[in-house]
Design a protein around this motif. Structure first.
Motif, PDB file in Angstrom:
ATOM      1  N   THR A 159       0.963  -1.139  -0.061  1.00  0.00           N
ATOM      2  CA  THR A 159       0.062  -0.015  -0.058  1.00  0.00           C
ATOM      3  C   THR A 159       0.625   1.271   0.009  1.00  0.00           C
ATOM      4  OG1 THR A 159      -1.624  -1.387   1.227  1.00  0.00           O
ATOM      5  CG2 THR A 159      -1.860   1.017   1.176  1.00  0.00           C
ATOM      6  N   LYS A 160       2.094   1.250   0.808  1.00  0.00           N
ATOM      7  CA  LYS A 160       2.908   2.395   1.006  1.00  0.00           C
ATOM      8  C   LYS A 160       4.241   1.827   1.322  1.00  0.00           C
ATOM      9  CE  LYS A 160       2.585   7.166   2.563  1.00  0.00           C
ATOM     10  NZ  LYS A 160       1.798   8.271   2.999  1.00  0.00           N
ATOM     11  N   TYR A 161       5.117   2.504   0.864  1.00  0.00           N
ATOM     12  CA  TYR A 161       6.599   2.177   1.200  1.00  0.00           C
ATOM     13  C   TYR A 161       7.087   3.430   1.950  1.00  0.00           C
ATOM     14  CZ  TYR A 161      11.652   1.501   1.072  1.00  0.00           C
ATOM     15  OH  TYR A 161      12.730   1.491   1.452  1.00  0.00           O
ATOM     16  N   ILE A 162       7.389   3.241   3.158  1.00  0.00           N
ATOM     17  CA  ILE A 162       7.955   4.382   4.005  1.00  0.00           C
ATOM     18  C   ILE A 162       9.471   3.918   4.509  1.00  0.00           C
ATOM     19  CG2 ILE A 162       7.733   5.538   6.239  1.00  0.00           C
ATOM     20  CD1 ILE A 162       4.770   4.758   6.181  1.00  0.00           C
ATOM     21  N   ALA A 163      10.345   5.037   3.962  1.00  0.00           N
ATOM     22  CA  ALA A 163      11.759   4.857   4.468  1.00  0.00           C
ATOM     23  C   ALA A 163      12.264   5.554   5.525  1.00  0.00           C
ATOM     24  CB  ALA A 163      12.439   5.102   3.149  1.00  0.00           C
ATOM     25  N   VAL A 164      12.985   5.130   6.545  1.00  0.00           N
ATOM     26  CA  VAL A 164      13.389   5.875   7.739  1.00  0.00           C
ATOM     27  C   VAL A 164      15.073   5.822   7.404  1.00  0.00           C
ATOM     28  CG1 VAL A 164      14.054   5.748  10.027  1.00  0.00           C
ATOM     29  CG2 VAL A 164      11.673   4.935   9.239  1.00  0.00           C
ATOM     30  N   GLU A 165      15.442   6.976   6.856  1.00  0.00           N
ATOM     31  CA  GLU A 165      16.898   7.222   6.663  1.00  0.00           C
ATOM     32  C   GLU A 165      17.509   8.524   6.967  1.00  0.00           C
ATOM     33  OE1 GLU A 165      20.321   6.642   6.346  1.00  0.00           O
ATOM     34  OE2 GLU A 165      19.384   5.110   5.245  1.00  0.00           O
ATOM     35  N   PRO A 166      18.204   8.467   8.254  1.00  0.00           N
ATOM     36  CA  PRO A 166      18.469   9.754   8.742  1.00  0.00           C
ATOM     37  C   PRO A 166      19.799  10.326   7.867  1.00  0.00           C
ATOM     38  CG  PRO A 166      19.476   7.990  10.107  1.00  0.00           C
ATOM     39  CD  PRO A 166      18.647   7.462   9.149  1.00  0.00           C
ATOM     40  N   ASN A 167      20.515   9.557   7.000  1.00  0.00           N
ATOM     41  CA  ASN A 167      21.460  10.160   6.215  1.00  0.00           C
ATOM     42  C   ASN A 167      20.854  11.023   4.803  1.00  0.00           C
ATOM     43  OD1 ASN A 167      23.953  10.599   4.644  1.00  0.00           O
ATOM     44  ND2 ASN A 167      24.816   8.843   5.593  1.00  0.00           N
ATOM     45  N   THR A 168      20.584  11.934   5.008  1.00  0.00           N
ATOM     46  CA  THR A 168      19.910  12.586   3.687  1.00  0.00           C
ATOM     47  C   THR A 168      20.802  12.739   2.543  1.00  0.00           C
ATOM     48  OG1 THR A 168      20.733  14.970   4.644  1.00  0.00           O
ATOM     49  CG2 THR A 168      18.724  14.130   5.532  1.00  0.00           C
ATOM     50  N   TYR A 169      22.090  12.447   2.553  1.00  0.00           N
ATOM     51  CA  TYR A 169      23.099  12.343   1.488  1.00  0.00           C
ATOM     52  C   TYR A 169      22.628  11.149   0.730  1.00  0.00           C
ATOM     53  CZ  TYR A 169      26.228  15.683   3.749  1.00  0.00           C
ATOM     54  OH  TYR A 169      26.586  16.769   4.462  1.00  0.00           O
ATOM     55  N   MET A 170      21.889  10.144   1.242  1.00  0.00           N
ATOM     56  CA  MET A 170      21.225   8.997   0.256  1.00  0.00           C
ATOM     57  C   MET A 170      19.867   9.154  -0.242  1.00  0.00           C
ATOM     58  SD  MET A 170      22.954   5.747   2.584  1.00  0.00           S
ATOM     59  CE  MET A 170      24.489   5.727   3.162  1.00  0.00           C
TER      60      MET A 170
ATOM     61  N   ASP B 220       4.140  11.944  -4.960  1.00  0.00           N
ATOM     62  CA  ASP B 220       3.092  12.482  -5.666  1.00  0.00           C
ATOM     63  C   ASP B 220       1.910  11.421  -5.585  1.00  0.00           C
ATOM     64  OD1 ASP B 220       4.496  14.802  -5.812  1.00  0.00           O
ATOM     65  OD2 ASP B 220       4.806  14.169  -8.035  1.00  0.00           O
ATOM     66  N   ALA B 221       2.258  10.380  -5.428  1.00  0.00           N
ATOM     67  CA  ALA B 221       1.054   9.264  -5.613  1.00  0.00           C
ATOM     68  C   ALA B 221       0.573   8.928  -4.212  1.00  0.00           C
ATOM     69  CB  ALA B 221       1.503   7.956  -6.436  1.00  0.00           C
ATOM     70  N   GLY B 222       1.371   9.244  -3.201  1.00  0.00           N
ATOM     71  CA  GLY B 222       1.177   8.856  -1.802  1.00  0.00           C
ATOM     72  C   GLY B 222       1.588   7.850  -1.514  1.00  0.00           C
ATOM     73  N   THR B 223       2.556   6.954  -2.160  1.00  0.00           N
ATOM     74  CA  THR B 223       2.905   5.502  -2.226  1.00  0.00           C
ATOM     75  C   THR B 223       4.389   5.526  -1.540  1.00  0.00           C
ATOM     76  OG1 THR B 223       3.595   5.267  -4.339  1.00  0.00           O
ATOM     77  CG2 THR B 223       1.401   4.399  -3.848  1.00  0.00           C
ATOM     78  N   LEU B 224       4.919   6.529  -1.482  1.00  0.00           N
ATOM     79  CA  LEU B 224       6.157   6.748  -1.030  1.00  0.00           C
ATOM     80  C   LEU B 224       6.311   7.857   0.277  1.00  0.00           C
ATOM     81  CD1 LEU B 224       9.388   6.332  -1.124  1.00  0.00           C
ATOM     82  CD2 LEU B 224       9.438   8.006  -2.954  1.00  0.00           C
ATOM     83  N   LEU B 225       7.004   7.560   1.319  1.00  0.00           N
ATOM     84  CA  LEU B 225       7.340   8.633   2.357  1.00  0.00           C
ATOM     85  C   LEU B 225       8.627   8.353   2.914  1.00  0.00           C
ATOM     86  CD1 LEU B 225       6.365  10.978   4.425  1.00  0.00           C
ATOM     87  CD2 LEU B 225       5.561   8.944   5.823  1.00  0.00           C
ATOM     88  N   ILE B 226       9.606   9.463   2.703  1.00  0.00           N
ATOM     89  CA  ILE B 226      11.032   9.314   3.065  1.00  0.00           C
ATOM     90  C   ILE B 226      11.047  10.279   4.525  1.00  0.00           C
ATOM     91  CG2 ILE B 226      13.514   9.780   2.737  1.00  0.00           C
ATOM     92  CD1 ILE B 226      12.514   9.222  -0.200  1.00  0.00           C
TER      93      ILE B 226
END
Length: 262
Positions: A97-108, A124-130
Motif C-alpha cells: 500500500t505504501k513504502y515508508i523509508a526511515v533514513e537519517p542520512n540525507t545524502y542518500m 506525488d502518488a502517496g505511495t512513498l514517504l521518506i
C-alpha cells in the motif's frame, strides 16, 4: 580461530577508508564548519562508502531477501535504515500500500528516491514517504504516520540495527508502538557469533569498525533482542542462518520473520 579469519576485515577496512577519506577531506576544505559537526561528517563519509558498497552488499544477500521479503511483505511497509532503497526491489508491488523509508542520512535520499520511483513508488502518488530521522526517533516516526496507531503492517530491518543507538529499547518501541497487532517483522542482520573465539574478535574490532561504518557494531545480539520482545504468534514465522556461512566469519548473519500477536 585462524588469524587469517580474525584479521580478514582489514583489507576491507582499508578500502573503506581510502574510498571515503579524500572526498570527506575535500568537503571539509570547502566547509570547515563540518569539523564541528561530527555526525554530519560521518554521514557524508558513509554516503561515499555506500556508493561503493551498497550494490555489492545487496547482491550478496539477494537469495535471503527473495525468501524473506518478496513473499511476505504487504500493506504499509516501514523500512528502517533504508539507505539507497535496495529493499524496494524485493517488494511485490501489488501487495504494498505504501513504502515508508526511515533514513537519517540525507545524502542518500536522492538515490533512495530514484530507486523508489523506478519501482513505481512516488511521493506525488502517496505511495512513498521518506523520513529523515533515525529508527530510534519513535515519536517523530509516529508523527508522520496516519492514524490509527500503530499503523505499520510490515517492519523491515536489513543490516540496520547494528548501527542504531540504544538498539534494545528501539527494537521494543518499534514493535510495541509502531507495528500493528498481526503485523510482522522481517529482518536480516549480522549478529554476535555463538562461538566465543569469534565473538572475542567481534568485540575487539567493533570500536574501530564502527568509526568508519556509520556506527556499525559487529557484536550485537539483534536476533535475540527481537525475539525477547515477546508477544509473537507461536508457529508463525522462523529464524534462520545464512546458507553456506563460514563458522569463523566475523559477520554472522541471521534472518527472521516474526508475527505480532493480535
Amino acid at each position: 580461530m585462524r588469524l587469517a579469519a580474525a584479521f580478514g576485515l582489514l583489507p576491507e577496512l582499508c578500502l573503506v577508508i581510502s574510498t571515503g577519506l579524500f572526498p570527506t577531506i575535500l568537503t571539509v576544505w570547502r566547509s570547515p564548519s563540518l569539523l564541528f559537526q561530527p555526525r554530519e561528517l560521518s554521514r557524508f563519509f558513509m554516503s561515499k562508502v555506500w556508493n561503493l558498497y551498497g550494490n555489492g552488499v545487496d547482491g550478496n544477500a539477494k537469495g535471503v531477501k527473495q525468501t524473506l521479503i518478496t513473499p511476505h511483505a504487504y500493506g504499509v511497509v516501514l523500512d528502517i535504515g533504508a539507505g539507497h532503497g535496495h529493499t524496494i526491489n524485493y517488494l511485490e508491488h501489488s501487495r504494498i500500500t505504501k513504502y515508508i523509508a526511515v533514513e537519517p542520512n540525507t545524502y542518500m535520499h536522492a538515490e533512495l528516491r530514484r530507486t523508489a520511483s523506478a519501482a513505481g513508488y512516488t511521493e506525488d502518488a502517496g505511495t512513498l514517504l521518506i523520513l529523515p530521522c533515525g529508527a530510534e526517533d519513535i515519536s517523530t516516526i509516529l508523527s508522520y504516520l496516519p492514524a490509527p496507531h500503530p499503523p505499520i503492517d510490515t517492519l523491515i530491518s536489513v543490516l540496520t540495527i547494528c548501527s542504531i543507538p540504544s538498539p534494545q529499547s528501539t527494537i521494543t518501541s518499534l514493535i510495541t508502538e509502531v507495528l500493528k497487532p498481526g503485523g510482522q517483522v522481517l529482518y536480516y542482520e549480522h549478529v554476535l557469533s555463538d562461538r566465543k573465539d569469534v565473538a572475542w574478535w567481534q568485540w575487539f574490532w567493533t570500536p574501530l569498525w564502527s568509526i568508519f561504518f556509520g556506527g556499525c557494531h559487529l557484536d550485537r545480539q539483534t536476533h535475540r533482542w527481537i525475539e525477547d520482545v515477546g508477544g509473537w504468534v507461536r508457529g508463525e514465522g522462523s529464524v534462520w542462518r545464512k546458507e553456506g556461512e563460514n563458522d569463523e566469519t566475523l559477520f554472522w548473519y541471521r534472518a527472521g520473520r516474526l508475527v505480532k500477536a493480535e
